[in-house]
Enzyme design. Structure first.
Site, PDB file in Angstrom:
ATOM      1  N   GLY A  28     -11.038  52.543  18.013  1.00 17.08           N
ATOM      2  CA  GLY A  28      -9.909  53.359  17.559  1.00 17.08           C
ATOM      3  C   GLY A  28      -9.024  53.824  18.698  1.00 17.08           C
ATOM      4  N   ALA A  29      -8.200  54.863  18.418  1.00 20.78           N
ATOM      5  CA  ALA A  29      -7.136  55.287  19.347  1.00 20.78           C
ATOM      6  C   ALA A  29      -6.323  54.032  19.711  1.00 20.78           C
ATOM      7  CB  ALA A  29      -7.696  55.977  20.577  1.00 20.78           C
TER       8      ALA A  29
ATOM      9  N   GLN B  23     -23.344  53.156  23.256  1.00 16.12           N
ATOM     10  CA  GLN B  23     -22.824  52.567  24.489  1.00 16.12           C
ATOM     11  C   GLN B  23     -22.301  53.613  25.473  1.00 16.12           C
ATOM     12  OE1 GLN B  23     -19.804  50.315  22.169  1.00 16.12           O
ATOM     13  NE2 GLN B  23     -18.405  50.772  23.842  1.00 16.12           N
TER      14      GLN B  23
ATOM     15  N   ARG C 105      -8.303  55.275  26.960  1.00 14.42           N
ATOM     16  CA  ARG C 105      -8.602  56.343  27.926  1.00 14.42           C
ATOM     17  C   ARG C 105      -7.382  56.743  28.758  1.00 14.42           C
ATOM     18  NH1 ARG C 105     -13.980  53.791  28.004  1.00 14.42           N
ATOM     19  NH2 ARG C 105     -15.474  55.366  27.309  1.00 14.42           N
TER      20      ARG C 105
ATOM     21  N   ASP D 168     -11.777  43.820  28.837  1.00 13.92           N
ATOM     22  CA  ASP D 168     -13.206  44.092  29.025  1.00 13.92           C
ATOM     23  C   ASP D 168     -13.898  42.751  29.297  1.00 13.92           C
ATOM     24  OD1 ASP D 168     -13.605  47.123  28.090  1.00 13.92           O
ATOM     25  OD2 ASP D 168     -12.057  46.184  26.880  1.00 13.92           O
TER      26      ASP D 168
ATOM     27  N   HIS E  68      -4.951  46.602  21.296  1.00 10.14           N
ATOM     28  CA  HIS E  68      -5.703  46.361  20.053  1.00 10.14           C
ATOM     29  C   HIS E  68      -4.859  45.563  19.056  1.00 10.14           C
ATOM     30  CE1 HIS E  68      -7.550  50.357  21.339  1.00 10.14           C
ATOM     31  NE2 HIS E  68      -8.601  49.564  21.296  1.00 10.14           N
TER      32      HIS E  68
ATOM     33  N   HIS F  55      -3.794  50.994  20.400  1.00 13.81           N
ATOM     34  CA  HIS F  55      -2.564  50.778  21.170  1.00 13.81           C
ATOM     35  C   HIS F  55      -2.193  49.300  21.044  1.00 13.81           C
ATOM     36  CE1 HIS F  55      -5.299  49.067  24.075  1.00 13.81           C
ATOM     37  NE2 HIS F  55      -5.952  50.212  24.177  1.00 13.81           N
TER      38      HIS F  55
ATOM     39  N   GLN G  65      -9.560  40.391  26.991  1.00 13.25           N
ATOM     40  CA  GLN G  65      -9.948  40.056  28.362  1.00 13.25           C
ATOM     41  C   GLN G  65     -10.017  41.311  29.236  1.00 13.25           C
ATOM     42  OE1 GLN G  65     -11.025  37.399  29.815  1.00 13.25           O
ATOM     43  NE2 GLN G  65     -10.841  38.072  31.953  1.00 13.25           N
TER      44      GLN G  65
ATOM     45  N   SER H 151      -5.138  51.186  27.635  1.00 11.46           N
ATOM     46  CA  SER H 151      -6.498  51.628  27.350  1.00 11.46           C
ATOM     47  C   SER H 151      -6.419  52.925  26.563  1.00 11.46           C
ATOM     48  CB  SER H 151      -7.248  51.878  28.661  1.00 11.46           C
ATOM     49  OG  SER H 151      -8.397  52.675  28.423  1.00 11.46           O
TER      50      SER H 151
HETATM   51  P1  AMP Z   1     -11.997  49.447  22.535  1.00 11.98           P
HETATM   52  O1  AMP Z   1     -11.388  50.171  21.374  1.00 11.98           O
HETATM   53  O2  AMP Z   1     -11.592  50.007  23.858  1.00 11.98           O
HETATM   54  O3  AMP Z   1     -13.492  49.243  22.378  1.00 11.98           O
HETATM   55  O4  AMP Z   1     -11.364  47.999  22.508  1.00 11.98           O
HETATM   56  C1  AMP Z   1     -11.451  47.175  21.371  1.00 11.98           C
HETATM   57  C2  AMP Z   1     -10.993  45.788  21.745  1.00 11.98           C
HETATM   58  O5  AMP Z   1      -9.651  45.833  22.219  1.00 11.98           O
HETATM   59  C3  AMP Z   1     -11.837  45.171  22.865  1.00 11.98           C
HETATM   60  O6  AMP Z   1     -12.047  43.786  22.572  1.00 11.98           O
HETATM   61  C4  AMP Z   1     -10.961  45.353  24.075  1.00 11.98           C
HETATM   62  O7  AMP Z   1     -11.196  44.405  25.090  1.00 11.98           O
HETATM   63  C5  AMP Z   1      -9.580  45.176  23.460  1.00 11.98           C
HETATM   64  N1  AMP Z   1      -8.570  45.782  24.332  1.00 11.98           N
HETATM   65  C6  AMP Z   1      -8.549  47.047  24.811  1.00 11.98           C
HETATM   66  N2  AMP Z   1      -7.495  47.226  25.628  1.00 11.98           N
HETATM   67  C7  AMP Z   1      -6.833  46.042  25.684  1.00 11.98           C
HETATM   68  C8  AMP Z   1      -5.667  45.579  26.360  1.00 11.98           C
HETATM   69  N3  AMP Z   1      -4.959  46.362  27.174  1.00 11.98           N
HETATM   70  N4  AMP Z   1      -5.282  44.292  26.167  1.00 11.98           N
HETATM   71  C9  AMP Z   1      -6.009  43.471  25.350  1.00 11.98           C
HETATM   72  N5  AMP Z   1      -7.101  43.845  24.683  1.00 11.98           N
HETATM   73  C10 AMP Z   1      -7.525  45.109  24.844  1.00 11.98           C
END
Ligand code: AMP
Length: 281
Positions: free
Chosen positions: A31-32, A61, A187, A150, A37, A34, A148, A185
């Site tokens: 979530g959150a 995690q 964060r 992560d 996502h 951007h 990518q 991100s």
């Molecule tokens: P998260 O919500 O941070 O767990 O991210 C969910 C998915 O979005 C994961 O597969 C991340 O790698 C992907 N993601 C997060 N930030 C980016 C970004 N700046 N560009 C591409 N994919 C992202």
């Protein structure tokens, strides 16, 4: 968009799509949301007939001193963004729904889970692999989309899928950046304006390494030193790692004779950020 809060509802929605012979694409998130996502949702839309996204801040995690409690939760805005991208299904389970009391079964991808972020975040990738395996069993997607951004997570999920013969194709999508280069991100929302400026050092360090590489440098120690020098110049930023590794094994590479992953993690103020680039010879 159908919102599923329980595992049973999600399973029913997924099975209905599959009964109709539709290809199901899945985008797991915390979530959150951007543009990073949303780029995954768009990739999923392009390659699948039905797109499911999930929002689940996975307690497993997060380490005991990490930001689980304060992790940004913006459900209404997230739901609206997903509606606008025409996602079909949103799975939003509670932690109680996902983890039954007394759950003791985990997925560990040995030899990879302790690399890069896994070294400074013990248990993190075990938490990631476990929740993604559970989500795959619940959602039963044909395709699943990861960023990518992560990089280690992508490698670990791909290995898990291979080792456990999971019937899902992993699609890795490029990093989406702010116009000034900062990797998007959730964060980033923690950063003060000054920290936001300091955070640019991660991409600057990666870019410095790429420039040196493009000038012909192939010795990874020299390339790493150049990146670390850039990182050291930024006050208020504590480097966790700046590494050049094999993109599949995540182990250090002495000379650049094949493609490598350049990965960085640093704490800006109190916010831990990561970024990476790929260099191909
Ligand atoms: P998260 O919500 O941070 O767990 O991210 C969910 C998915 O979005 C994961 O597969 C991340 O790698 C992907 N993601 C997060 N930030 C980016 C970004 N700046 N560009 C591409 N994919 C992202």
């Amino acid at each position: 968009m159908k919102v599923c809060k329980t595992i049973d509802d999600m399973r029913a929605a997924s099975r209905e799509a599959r009964r109709e012979g539709k290809r199901l694409g899945f985008v797991p998130t915390m979530g959150a949301l951007h543009q990073g996502h949303l780029s995954l949702v768009r990739a999923a839309k392009a390659k699948s007939d039905v797109v499911a996204a999930s929002i689940f801040v996975n307690p497993l995690q997060f380490g005991p001193t990490e930001d689980l409690a304060k992790y940004p939760r913006t459900f209404d805005a997230d739901r609206e963004l997903l509606e606008r991208e025409a996602a079909d299904i949103l799975f939003v389970p509670t932690a109680k729904e996902m983890y039954r009391p007394g759950a003791v079964t985990y997925v560990t991808v040995e030899g990879l889970s302790d690399k890069l972020c896994g070294r400074s975040r013990p248990g993190h990738f075990r938490g990631v692999a476990t929740v993604v395996a559970k989500l795959f069993h619940i959602v039963e997607p044909d395709l699943a989309f990861f960023g990518q951004k992560d990089a280690a997570q992508c490698v670990i999920i791909q290995r898990m899928v291979r080792d456990l013969n999971l019937p899902v194709e992993i699609v890795v999508c490029p990093i989406v950046r702010e116009p000034d280069g900062l990797a998007m991100s959730s964060r980033n929302a923690y950063l003060s304006p000054e920290e936001r400026t300091s955070a640019l050092v991660l991409y600057r360090a990666l870019t410095a390494t790429r420039t040196l590489f493009e000038q012909g440098e192939r010795n990874t120690a020299a390339l790493i030193a150049a990146g670390r020098r850039v990182m050291a110049k930024e006050r208020g930023v504590r480097l966790d790692y700046f590494e050049i590794v094999d993109p599949d094994l995540l182990t250090p590479v002495p000379e650049l004779t094949r493609p490598v992953l350049v990965a960085v993690a640093a704490v800006v103020g109190t916010t831990r950020l990561i970024d990476n680039i790929l260099l191909s010879v």
